[in-house]
Motif scaffolding. Structure first.
Motif, PDB file in Angstrom:
ATOM      1  N   THR A  89      -6.629   0.135   3.468  1.00 19.94           N
ATOM      2  CA  THR A  89      -5.738   1.211   3.902  1.00 19.94           C
ATOM      3  C   THR A  89      -5.547   2.252   2.808  1.00 19.94           C
ATOM      4  OG1 THR A  89      -4.578  -0.360   5.315  1.00 19.94           O
ATOM      5  CG2 THR A  89      -3.483   1.730   4.886  1.00 19.94           C
ATOM      6  N   THR A 144       0.824  -1.208   0.000  1.00 17.15           N
ATOM      7  CA  THR A 144       0.000   0.000   0.000  1.00 17.15           C
ATOM      8  C   THR A 144       0.856   1.255   0.000  1.00 17.15           C
ATOM      9  OG1 THR A 144      -1.819  -1.136   1.124  1.00 17.15           O
ATOM     10  CG2 THR A 144      -1.787   1.265   1.252  1.00 17.15           C
ATOM     11  N   PRO A 198     -15.781  -5.209   2.800  1.00 17.65           N
ATOM     12  CA  PRO A 198     -15.141  -5.710   4.032  1.00 17.65           C
ATOM     13  C   PRO A 198     -15.445  -7.172   4.339  1.00 17.65           C
ATOM     14  CG  PRO A 198     -17.015  -4.310   4.556  1.00 17.65           C
ATOM     15  CD  PRO A 198     -16.788  -4.177   3.079  1.00 17.65           C
ATOM     16  N   THR A 199     -16.540  -7.698   3.808  1.00 24.26           N
ATOM     17  CA  THR A 199     -16.902  -9.092   4.092  1.00 24.26           C
ATOM     18  C   THR A 199     -16.458 -10.068   3.010  1.00 24.26           C
ATOM     19  OG1 THR A 199     -19.098  -8.793   3.085  1.00 24.26           O
ATOM     20  CG2 THR A 199     -18.896  -8.349   5.460  1.00 24.26           C
ATOM     21  N   GLN A 255      -4.597  -7.510  -1.639  1.00 23.20           N
ATOM     22  CA  GLN A 255      -4.448  -8.116  -0.331  1.00 23.20           C
ATOM     23  C   GLN A 255      -3.280  -9.102  -0.331  1.00 23.20           C
ATOM     24  OE1 GLN A 255      -8.046  -9.962   1.058  1.00 23.20           O
ATOM     25  NE2 GLN A 255      -7.438  -9.823   3.212  1.00 23.20           N
ATOM     26  N   ASP A 299      -7.932  -4.416  -1.634  1.00 21.34           N
ATOM     27  CA  ASP A 299      -7.694  -5.029  -0.334  1.00 21.34           C
ATOM     28  C   ASP A 299      -8.960  -4.890   0.508  1.00 21.34           C
ATOM     29  OD1 ASP A 299      -6.726  -5.955   2.099  1.00 21.34           O
ATOM     30  OD2 ASP A 299      -4.827  -4.877   1.933  1.00 21.34           O
ATOM     31  N   SER A 300      -9.428  -5.992   1.092  1.00 19.37           N
ATOM     32  CA  SER A 300     -10.627  -5.926   1.933  1.00 19.37           C
ATOM     33  C   SER A 300     -10.362  -5.168   3.227  1.00 19.37           C
ATOM     34  CB  SER A 300     -11.140  -7.335   2.238  1.00 19.37           C
ATOM     35  OG  SER A 300     -10.141  -8.107   2.886  1.00 19.37           O
ATOM     36  N   GLN A 301      -9.082  -4.964   3.562  1.00 16.49           N
ATOM     37  CA  GLN A 301      -8.690  -4.059   4.650  1.00 16.49           C
ATOM     38  C   GLN A 301      -8.150  -2.795   3.992  1.00 16.49           C
ATOM     39  OE1 GLN A 301      -5.887  -6.437   6.855  1.00 16.49           O
ATOM     40  NE2 GLN A 301      -7.518  -7.528   7.942  1.00 16.49           N
ATOM     41  N   SER A 340     -12.061   0.612  -1.868  1.00 14.40           N
ATOM     42  CA  SER A 340     -12.484  -0.729  -1.484  1.00 14.40           C
ATOM     43  C   SER A 340     -13.695  -0.612  -0.563  1.00 14.40           C
ATOM     44  CB  SER A 340     -11.346  -1.458  -0.763  1.00 14.40           C
ATOM     45  OG  SER A 340     -11.815  -2.674  -0.213  1.00 14.40           O
TER      46      SER A 340
END
Length: 281
Positions: A43, A16, A89-90, A126, A39-41, A86
């Protein structure tokens, strides 16, 4: 339009940070740049402040083929740097793509419809093996994988990222090629003697490993990159000059060298970035 995916099957290698700083520097050089956060997280989605936040993001882009810029493209405060956030999140995208006939090539098929608006697309991913990562790889003209100067780094690249590319090779029978892979040694400054030996060993390990290209540029592990991210600034603006007495080059010099090595076609614009890049804060 050129597409670069920043990939690794290992998390925490700096994807990232590399994506954000490359994108910002290229935008400051006058290019039209789109960041896509897969990325599901997410940043990257919050790395820079937004002047305009689109209501939708990658979920609608990929699941619903939503290409209306007013719906999916957010504008960052950096002129010329846009973002598709993004908003998955799930992990709905992974399930969708696994069951869709065009799952792994969907982004590859969608991006040409954005070609008139951008010179460059940078895709952040990710740090784990997934169908979403495979989709990002197949959408790219080139893949870039940051590698840390650690003992397990070479094993991860061979057993993870290279294996991923090998597993996608059969798609060439359908005319879908896998991109060339470039390796970037990341966080190389200020490491121990063991770390320097490992870095030298990594260079030897990958120097004769096709189809890899080990970049000549490396990115020092400087606190300035973390400080710039905390402030929401591109590193080249935060540190345009090399501090007195430090061996490591400035953030501007390092990211500029990386951009020139990756994108020699834009070297004239990139070399025009000077020390006054820091005055844009």
């Amino acid at each position: 339009m050129y597409v670069l995916s920043i990939i690794s099957t290992k998390g925490g290698v700096g994807k990232t940070t590399i994506t954000a700083n490359l994108g910002a520097l290229l935008a400051d050089a006058g290019l039209r740049v789109l960041l896509i956060d897969l990325d599901s997280q997410p940043t990257l989605s919050s790395y820079f402040s937004l002047t305009s936040r689109a209501p939708c993001g990658t979920l609608e882009l990929i699941a619903q083929h939503q290409l209306d810029p007013r719906q999916v493209v957010s504008r960052t405060e950096i002129a010329g740097l846009d973002l598709i956030r993004s908003n998955d999140p799930t992990g709905q995208l992974a399930t969708l793509l696994l069951h869709a006939p065009d799952g792994r090539v969907r982004l590859r098929n969608l991006l040409p419809r954005l070609a008139s608006a951008y010179d460059l697309v940078l895709i952040d991913t990710q740090g784990s093996r997934s169908v979403v990562l495979e989709m990002a790889v197949l959408a790219a003209d080139r893949a870039l994988s940051p590698v840390l100067p650690e003992m397990l780094a070479a094993r991860e690249v061979h057993g993870g990222t290279l294996q991923l590319l090998a597993d996608l090779q059969p798609l060439q029978r359908m005319g879908i090629r896998t991109p060339a892979l470039a390796l970037l040694l990341n966080r190389t400054e200020g490491i121990s003697n063991d770390g320097r030996l490992i870095t030298a060993g990594l260079r030897r390990s990958f120097s004769h490993t096709p189809p890899l290209l080990l970049l000549n540029t490396s990115i020092p592990g400087l606190v300035a990159y973390r400080q710039a991210a905390t402030l929401g600034l591109p590193a080249h603006r935060f540190e345009p000059r090399q501090p007195h007495g430090r061996k490591a080059p400035s953030c501007l010099s390092s990211v500029q060298a990386l951009a020139i090595e990756l994108f020699p076609q834009w070297q004239p614009q990139l070399t025009q970035l000077t020390l006054d890049a820091g005055d844009r804060r």
